[in-house]
Design a protein around this motif. Structure first.
Motif, PDB file in Angstrom:
ATOM      1  N   GLN A  98       0.840  -1.198   0.000  1.00  0.00           N
ATOM      2  CA  GLN A  98       0.000   0.000   0.000  1.00  0.00           C
ATOM      3  C   GLN A  98       0.878   1.253   0.000  1.00  0.00           C
ATOM      4  O   GLN A  98       1.868   1.346   0.718  1.00  0.00           O
ATOM      5  CB  GLN A  98      -0.926   0.027   1.221  1.00  0.00           C
ATOM      6  CG  GLN A  98      -1.934   1.177   1.168  1.00  0.00           C
ATOM      7  CD  GLN A  98      -2.990   1.068   2.247  1.00  0.00           C
ATOM      8  OE1 GLN A  98      -2.740   0.513   3.309  1.00  0.00           O
ATOM      9  NE2 GLN A  98      -4.172   1.593   1.972  1.00  0.00           N
ATOM     10  N   LEU A  99       0.503   2.210  -0.825  1.00  0.00           N
ATOM     11  CA  LEU A  99       1.211   3.490  -0.862  1.00  0.00           C
ATOM     12  C   LEU A  99       0.860   4.276   0.395  1.00  0.00           C
ATOM     13  O   LEU A  99      -0.301   4.605   0.640  1.00  0.00           O
ATOM     14  CB  LEU A  99       0.813   4.272  -2.116  1.00  0.00           C
ATOM     15  CG  LEU A  99       1.516   5.622  -2.329  1.00  0.00           C
ATOM     16  CD1 LEU A  99       3.021   5.443  -2.432  1.00  0.00           C
ATOM     17  CD2 LEU A  99       0.966   6.314  -3.578  1.00  0.00           C
ATOM     18  N   LYS A 103       5.276   5.066   5.645  1.00  0.00           N
ATOM     19  CA  LYS A 103       5.959   3.774   5.673  1.00  0.00           C
ATOM     20  C   LYS A 103       7.069   3.667   4.632  1.00  0.00           C
ATOM     21  O   LYS A 103       8.090   3.032   4.872  1.00  0.00           O
ATOM     22  CB  LYS A 103       4.941   2.648   5.467  1.00  0.00           C
ATOM     23  CG  LYS A 103       3.955   2.520   6.609  1.00  0.00           C
ATOM     24  CD  LYS A 103       2.938   1.413   6.355  1.00  0.00           C
ATOM     25  CE  LYS A 103       1.959   1.287   7.526  1.00  0.00           C
ATOM     26  NZ  LYS A 103       0.932   0.238   7.275  1.00  0.00           N
ATOM     27  N   GLY A 104       6.861   4.284   3.490  1.00  0.00           N
ATOM     28  CA  GLY A 104       7.887   4.217   2.458  1.00  0.00           C
ATOM     29  C   GLY A 104       8.899   5.339   2.611  1.00  0.00           C
ATOM     30  O   GLY A 104       8.861   6.143   3.548  1.00  0.00           O
ATOM     31  N   GLU A 105       9.810   5.423   1.653  1.00  0.00           N
ATOM     32  CA  GLU A 105      10.801   6.499   1.624  1.00  0.00           C
ATOM     33  C   GLU A 105      10.274   7.632   0.747  1.00  0.00           C
ATOM     34  O   GLU A 105       9.884   7.411  -0.406  1.00  0.00           O
ATOM     35  CB  GLU A 105      12.123   5.973   1.053  1.00  0.00           C
ATOM     36  CG  GLU A 105      13.193   7.053   0.910  1.00  0.00           C
ATOM     37  CD  GLU A 105      14.422   6.575   0.168  1.00  0.00           C
ATOM     38  OE1 GLU A 105      15.258   7.426  -0.198  1.00  0.00           O
ATOM     39  OE2 GLU A 105      14.524   5.348  -0.087  1.00  0.00           O
ATOM     40  N   VAL A 106      10.242   8.835   1.305  1.00  0.00           N
ATOM     41  CA  VAL A 106       9.820  10.013   0.542  1.00  0.00           C
ATOM     42  C   VAL A 106      11.066  10.633  -0.093  1.00  0.00           C
ATOM     43  O   VAL A 106      11.916  11.207   0.591  1.00  0.00           O
ATOM     44  CB  VAL A 106       9.095  11.037   1.431  1.00  0.00           C
ATOM     45  CG1 VAL A 106       8.665  12.241   0.600  1.00  0.00           C
ATOM     46  CG2 VAL A 106       7.895  10.398   2.114  1.00  0.00           C
ATOM     47  N   LYS A 127       9.381   5.710  -2.565  1.00  0.00           N
ATOM     48  CA  LYS A 127       9.841   4.345  -2.803  1.00  0.00           C
ATOM     49  C   LYS A 127       9.236   3.443  -1.745  1.00  0.00           C
ATOM     50  O   LYS A 127       9.285   3.734  -0.555  1.00  0.00           O
ATOM     51  CB  LYS A 127      11.371   4.260  -2.728  1.00  0.00           C
ATOM     52  CG  LYS A 127      11.933   2.870  -3.027  1.00  0.00           C
ATOM     53  CD  LYS A 127      13.429   2.791  -2.730  1.00  0.00           C
ATOM     54  CE  LYS A 127      14.220   3.660  -3.700  1.00  0.00           C
ATOM     55  NZ  LYS A 127      15.701   3.484  -3.476  1.00  0.00           N
ATOM     56  N   THR A 128       8.623   2.347  -2.180  1.00  0.00           N
ATOM     57  CA  THR A 128       8.044   1.395  -1.243  1.00  0.00           C
ATOM     58  C   THR A 128       9.147   0.571  -0.593  1.00  0.00           C
ATOM     59  O   THR A 128      10.314   0.595  -1.016  1.00  0.00           O
ATOM     60  CB  THR A 128       7.071   0.449  -1.955  1.00  0.00           C
ATOM     61  OG1 THR A 128       7.827  -0.418  -2.827  1.00  0.00           O
ATOM     62  CG2 THR A 128       6.040   1.226  -2.767  1.00  0.00           C
ATOM     63  N   ALA A 129       8.770  -0.184   0.429  1.00  0.00           N
ATOM     64  CA  ALA A 129       9.744  -1.053   1.110  1.00  0.00           C
ATOM     65  C   ALA A 129      10.350  -2.049   0.130  1.00  0.00           C
ATOM     66  O   ALA A 129      11.506  -2.468   0.271  1.00  0.00           O
ATOM     67  CB  ALA A 129       9.081  -1.776   2.275  1.00  0.00           C
ATOM     68  N   GLY A 130       9.578  -2.426  -0.906  1.00  0.00           N
ATOM     69  CA  GLY A 130      10.065  -3.361  -1.910  1.00  0.00           C
ATOM     70  C   GLY A 130      10.902  -2.718  -2.999  1.00  0.00           C
ATOM     71  O   GLY A 130      11.302  -3.397  -3.956  1.00  0.00           O
TER      72      GLY A 130
END
Length: 769
Positions: A98-99, A103-106, A127-130
């Protein structure tokens, strides 16, 4: 003060994302159109710190209070404009992630409020965790043209992958107010559904029975091409969504256009809401997002043509005033006399979105000068239509014979503020209602309003004052016991100078208006006297006796009016001598300690000197200003503007400028560390006053506009427009002179620095300094 947002004369710009400042940004970037509004929450999911807020004007709930309701005279509830269905939501999944910017990198982030054209634009790379990178650009607005509608353009571009992107636009009515007293949710579901591409949720408020239908229609684009799409419906309690799966390719943008409407049973029959929503969505989606956005820009251009204030040479000052004017125009349009202006507008829940005395004291002057006459008149009619409730409120507190006490906080005229020192004692709000009537008539020249509506309100208010005031055998004068003035850091005081002053002024003005109406329209006067059982001889005799014998606290040695009896008994340590670590007092000191101190939350004596300046010479105003301002902590948003206006009147341009910056950038720079729960909308009208009445020196004298301008050294020039009795004027103040342009056909005479100047239709006058 925080320099978080970039300085730009027409925009508020956030560059980079600070999650700790997100709630402040949500407030500052709020949108509205007079009918509905919203905080700048993200469309996609965000699990970080946020305060969700969507609001529909006039829809409220009577939230049962936690304290006081069992005592005689206490309100049983606090009326609150409700957090309504979230219509902006668009969940996004990239593959199985989920975006969510928490949680992700901005990688990059910017948010831009375009005040010139009335929209909010946000763009980011994340960028997502993946490891999947996306770029998102989201643009949205609440339409000023179709004022029950909003639209969002949400574009997502995969930057380093091909994958399924799941886009789920939704409407979520399963929401709550953060300030709910008992963690209650205020909405019940009436119906929901998805049919013919339209998703909707219809909710009903508990107790008050307002129904609001929120509906959406979505259009999908691959690149620039509109595409048909298959979707999966999702229906849950008070929630509806459509899940769309897109086979996204690296570098190819996918765009969702989301059109939405909020329709209220205030304006339509409940059973007609669904059909009306379908028709509205068809109409706006047929126009398309780009056309709606162009219409939005045109509507705002028209507003700015009349409302803009131009400050040359000071971008921070320019940005501040435009932000304030922008928010005022988003909050109230004057089209509906059932609506009013909450201190937070559509930007947050604090103060419940209810009406305070702020409207009459601070907002009315702005709308008098910048909008059609009916707009300010509707603000007055809002109170006239609630006169019966004001009389009921006074009766609950033991007042009789049609005495009226207008509520401190209200939605429908019922008092719903439950702090005793405010509900029972901050009664000066009655005077603000009367002063607004006076201000309206003085400005517009519409004396017919007095016979039709105003006098009835004035008599009811004066009846209250005549019963609330006590005769002191000891002083052989009338006194005002147990009140709270505008300075709420003093409670239950005797003889607050401002309250006594405005009470006596109300009775004087009522006597004056009685004489006018008896002369100009005796039939209406007689009808009113019969309607309200007005015993003219007895009641006006009481008013006159109080006026002649009222006690006002005063210190002969200092030559000042005392804020209240005993004020000089307090320890006189000035604000400048307090450790900075102890400010703001409201967050650092106990309430007991605040009440025993000299410190002033906002203009109190100075509020009275501002309202009634023509009754006092400059030396008197200066002595009081120089005494009280150093004791003022300005922890009310309403404080800096009054101090700016009085400083300008006294020729103290530097203090006027500093107070102007503070009031105009109060929210942009989060001066008081409280913008996270909403902007200070009503004080924004005070910012306009600080410019026009402060630096412009504008007053109404002898039925004419008068200007005594003062220009800060930081500014090259200042210009603004004023509508007055059928004429529209542009005033430009520079260091070498003042130019008055008449933008209308009607000639007008104005006073410039005390000299009469005739400005012909479409003509101009230049007066050198």
């Amino acid at each position: 003060m925080k320099d978080y947002f970039k300085v730009d004369e027409w925009k508020i710009v956030e560059e980079g994302f600070d999650p700790h400042y997100n709630k402040v940004a949500e407030s500052v970037f709020s949108l509205g159109n007079g009918r509905m509004g919203q905080r700048a929450n993200f469309e996609e999911a965000y699990s970080g710190e946020t305060l969700q807020g969507n609001y529909v004007a006039g829809v409220y709930y009577p939230d049962k209070t936690r304290v006081g309701w069992w005592k005689n005279g206490y309100p049983e509830y606090f009326a609150k404009v409700l957090n309504a269905a979230n219509w902006i939501g668009i969940d996004v999944w990239i593959g199985n992630e989920q975006l969510d910017l928490a949680k992700g990198e901005v990688i990059s982030f910017s948010r831009e409020l375009n005040m010139k054209e009335g929209y909010l634009k946000r763009s980011f790379r994340a960028k997502t965790a993946g490891g999947k990178e996306v770029e998102v650009v989201a643009t949205r607005f609440c339409s000023m043209v179709d004022d029950e509608c909003g639209a969002i353009k949400y574009t997502i571009t995969p930057l380093n992958f091909d994958d399924i992107i799941t886009i789920t636009p939704f409407i979520d009515g399963d929401i709550a107010n953060k300030d709910s007293n008992y963690d209650e949710k205020f909405w019940d579901e009436v119906q929901k559904g998805i049919a013919e591409g339209i998703s909707s949720v219809q909710l009903r408020t508990k107790k008050t029975g307002f129904e609001v239908l929120t509906a959406m229609k979505c259009v999908l684009f691959n690149g620039d091409t509109q595409v048909d799409y298959q979707s999966t419906p999702i229906l849950k309690e008070k929630y509806v969504a459509t899940e769309i799966k897109v086979d996204a390719q690296q570098g190819e943008p996918v765009t969702l256009i989301k059109y939405a409407v909020n329709l209220s049973s205030q304006n339509y029959k409940a059973e007609e809401l669904a059909a009306r929503a379908t028709a509205l969505l068809a109409a706006i989606s047929a126009k398309g997002f780009d056309t709606m956005l162009a219409e939005q820009a045109a509507a705002w251009a028209e507003k700015w043509k009349h409302n803009d204030i131009i400050i040359e040479g000071d971008a921070k000052a320019q940005q501040g005033i435009r932000f304030n004017i922008f928010q005022l125009n988003q909050t109230y349009t004057g089209e509906d006399d059932r609506l009013n202006i909450g201190p937070k507008g559509f930007t947050g829940e604090k103060y419940g979105g209810s009406t305070y005395w702020d409207t009459e004291a601070y907002c009315v002057p702005f709308y008098l000068a910048t909008a059609e006459q009916k707009v300010a008149r509707n603000l007055l009619l809002y109170r006239y239509k609630q006169l019966g409730k004001a009389i009921e409120n006074a009766k609950l507190l033991g007042f009789k014979n049609g005495a009226a006490l207008y509520p401190m906080v209200t939605m429908d005229g019922t008092e719903c503020h439950n702090e005793w020192e405010i509900t029972f004692e901050e009664i000066h709000r009655n005077g603000a209602i009367a002063f607004a009537i006076y201000n309206y008539v003085r400005y517009t020249g519409n004396e017919a309003y007095l016979a039709d509506y105003g006098l009835e309100v004035l008599i009811a208010i004066s009846r209250f004052w005549s019963q609330r005031i006590t005769f002191s055998e000891d002083k052989q004068q009338y006194v005002m016991l147990g009140v709270t003035g505008p300075n709420e850091y003093e409670n239950n005081v005797n003889n607050n100078w401002y309250t006594s002053t405005i009470a006596v002024w109300c009775m004087k003005y009522t006597l004056e208006v009685i004489g006018k109406v008896k002369h100009t329209d005796p039939a209406k006067y007689d009808a009113l006297a019969t309607k309200i059982a007005f015993d003219e001889a007895t009641e006006t005799g009481r008013f006159a006796d109080i006026i002649a014998k009222m006690y006002f606290p005063h210190d002969e040695k200092l030559g000042i009016y005392l804020q209240q009896d005993g004020y000089l008994d307090k320890e006189q340590i000035l604000v400048k001598d307090l450790p900075k670590s102890e400010l703001p007092l409201v967050k650092k000191w106990s309430w007991d300690r605040i009440l025993r101190s000299i410190y002033i939350k906002q203009a109190d004596v100075l509020q009275g000197l501002y309202f009634f300046e023509e009754d006092y010479d400059l030396d008197t105003i200066r002595r009081n200003y120089d005494f009280y301002e150093p004791r003022t902590v300005h922890e009310s948003s309403l404080s800096p503007c009054v101090h700016a206006i009085l400083a300008a009147k006294l020729g103290d341009v530097e203090r006027a400028y500093q107070f102007y910056l503070r009031t105009s950038r109060l929210d942009i720079d989060d001066y008081n560390d409280d913008t996270d729960d909403g902007c200070h909308i009503t004080s924004m009208a005070g910012t306009w006053m600080a410019i026009v009445e402060g630096f412009g020196g504008m007053r109404v004298k002898d039925d004419m506009l008068s200007f005594n301008p003062l220009l800060p050294g930081e500014w090259k020039a200042l210009s603004f427009q004023i509508g007055f009795r059928g004429s529209l004027l542009n005033i430009r103040i520079a260091h070498d002179g003042v130019t008055v342009k008449n933008l209308s056909e009607k000639a007008i005479t104005v006073l410039l620095n005390g000299d009469s100047q005739l400005v012909s239709g479409n003509g101009e006058v230049l007066v050198n300094v």
